[in-house]
Design a protein around this motif. Structure first.
Motif, PDB file in Angstrom:
ATOM      1  N   ASP A   1       0.826  -1.208   0.000  1.00 39.81           N
ATOM      2  CA  ASP A   1       0.000   0.000   0.000  1.00 39.81           C
ATOM      3  C   ASP A   1       0.859   1.256   0.000  1.00 39.81           C
ATOM      4  N   LEU A   2       1.928   1.241   0.770  1.00 40.10           N
ATOM      5  CA  LEU A   2       2.809   2.400   0.826  1.00 40.10           C
ATOM      6  C   LEU A   2       3.457   2.657  -0.531  1.00 40.10           C
ATOM      7  N   SER A   3       3.830   1.599  -1.212  1.00 43.74           N
ATOM      8  CA  SER A   3       4.427   1.749  -2.529  1.00 43.74           C
ATOM      9  C   SER A   3       3.431   2.347  -3.525  1.00 43.74           C
TER      10      SER A   3
ATOM     11  N   ILE B   1       5.087   0.344  13.696  1.00 45.24           N
ATOM     12  CA  ILE B   1       4.693   0.214  12.291  1.00 45.24           C
ATOM     13  C   ILE B   1       4.272   1.571  11.738  1.00 45.24           C
ATOM     14  N   TYR B   2       3.489   2.321  12.518  1.00 47.40           N
ATOM     15  CA  TYR B   2       3.044   3.639  12.064  1.00 47.40           C
ATOM     16  C   TYR B   2       4.213   4.617  11.958  1.00 47.40           C
TER      17      TYR B   2
ATOM     18  N   ASP C   1       7.707   7.650   8.344  1.00 48.74           N
ATOM     19  CA  ASP C   1       9.019   8.048   7.827  1.00 48.74           C
ATOM     20  C   ASP C   1       9.089   7.823   6.318  1.00 48.74           C
ATOM     21  N   LEU C   2       8.483   6.727   5.867  1.00 46.79           N
ATOM     22  CA  LEU C   2       8.528   6.416   4.441  1.00 46.79           C
ATOM     23  C   LEU C   2       7.744   7.431   3.617  1.00 46.79           C
TER      24      LEU C   2
ATOM     25  N   GLY D   1       7.535  13.153   0.274  1.00 47.49           N
ATOM     26  CA  GLY D   1       7.131  14.557   0.241  1.00 47.49           C
ATOM     27  C   GLY D   1       5.722  14.811   0.732  1.00 47.49           C
ATOM     28  N   THR D   2       5.069  13.788   1.261  1.00 46.69           N
ATOM     29  CA  THR D   2       3.709  13.935   1.773  1.00 46.69           C
ATOM     30  C   THR D   2       3.675  13.427   3.207  1.00 46.69           C
TER      31      THR D   2
END
Length: 218
Positions: free
Chosen positions: A113-115, A145-146, A151-152, A157-158
């Motif tokens: 999801d992060l990707s 985890i959060y 950090d990712l 940039g968001t």
């Protein structure tokens, strides 16, 4: 009168749940809230039908008509607008972002999801709109985890919203009945999460903090 766009290119991120509950929190706080449903699946509209059109009102709108409909709603006294968008639909997402005062990007705190939010992050940066990632449907008790997920996304940039909306059974039970978690379990943790997110959102768009908190603290 703030307009909030809820966008994500990935399905299953909890966009509709977030949109419905954010608008419902505004309604609970004494504001006239509307949800614009631009998703062809019309999940938000189905929820409205289940609750027999009790507020907040859900309005169907194809992306090309969104701007005109939002302007019309503003002219008719709407005080808080949330736009629910479909996944994998650049035109709908762009239309929503263009007229929004704030963009919220729901995302599960998982690698896949992060990707997937990279495209969404690029869109809001291109249009120069304030945006935050709201972590949804994760464990209620996983601060590390959060933190790592935050950090990712900051590296994209968001920044991450400081309020998370974890996976709680109350959301599933409430939705099945055409209700909000504030109606289903007013004193529960899910309701508290939504109220906190609403108060935070108000601050981000420079709305009246006193107005936003009027019924949140009641």
């Amino acid at each position: 009168m703030p307009t909030i766009a809820i966008i994500s290119q990935k399905g299953g991120a909890g966009k509709t749940t977030l949109a419905l509950h954010l608008a419902a929190a505004a309604q609970d706080a004494g504001r006239i809230a509307l949800i614009f449903d631009t998703d062809p699946q019309a999940t938000a509209s189905q929820w409205a039908a289940w609750r027999q059109d009790a507020p907040p009102e859900v309005i169907d709108s194809p992306p090309p008509r969104l701007c005109a409909k939002v302007e019309q709603a503003r002219g008719q006294g709407a005080e808080f607008i949330v736009i629910d968008t479909p996944p994998h639909a650049d035109s709908a997402a762009r239309a929503a972002v263009e007229i929004a005062d704030l963009v919220l990007i729901p995302c599960r705190p998982s690698a896949f999801d992060l990707s997937a939010i990279r495209t969404t992050a690029k869109l809001v940066q291109l249009l120069r709109k304030p945006a935050f990632v709201v972590f949804t449907a994760g464990s209620p008790n996983a601060p590390r985890i959060y933190q790592e997920a935050g950090d990712l996304v900051a590296g994209l940039g968001t920044p991450a919203c400081p309020i998370q909306i974890p996976d709680r059974a109350a959301f599933r039970h409430a939705s099945a009945e055409g209700r909000t978690v504030m109606e289903f379990e007013p004193g529960g943790k899910a309701a508290d999460d939504i109220r906190s997110l609403y108060t935070w959102t108000c601050r981000q768009v420079d709305a009246s903090t006193k107005s936003c908190k009027a019924k949140v603290s009641a």
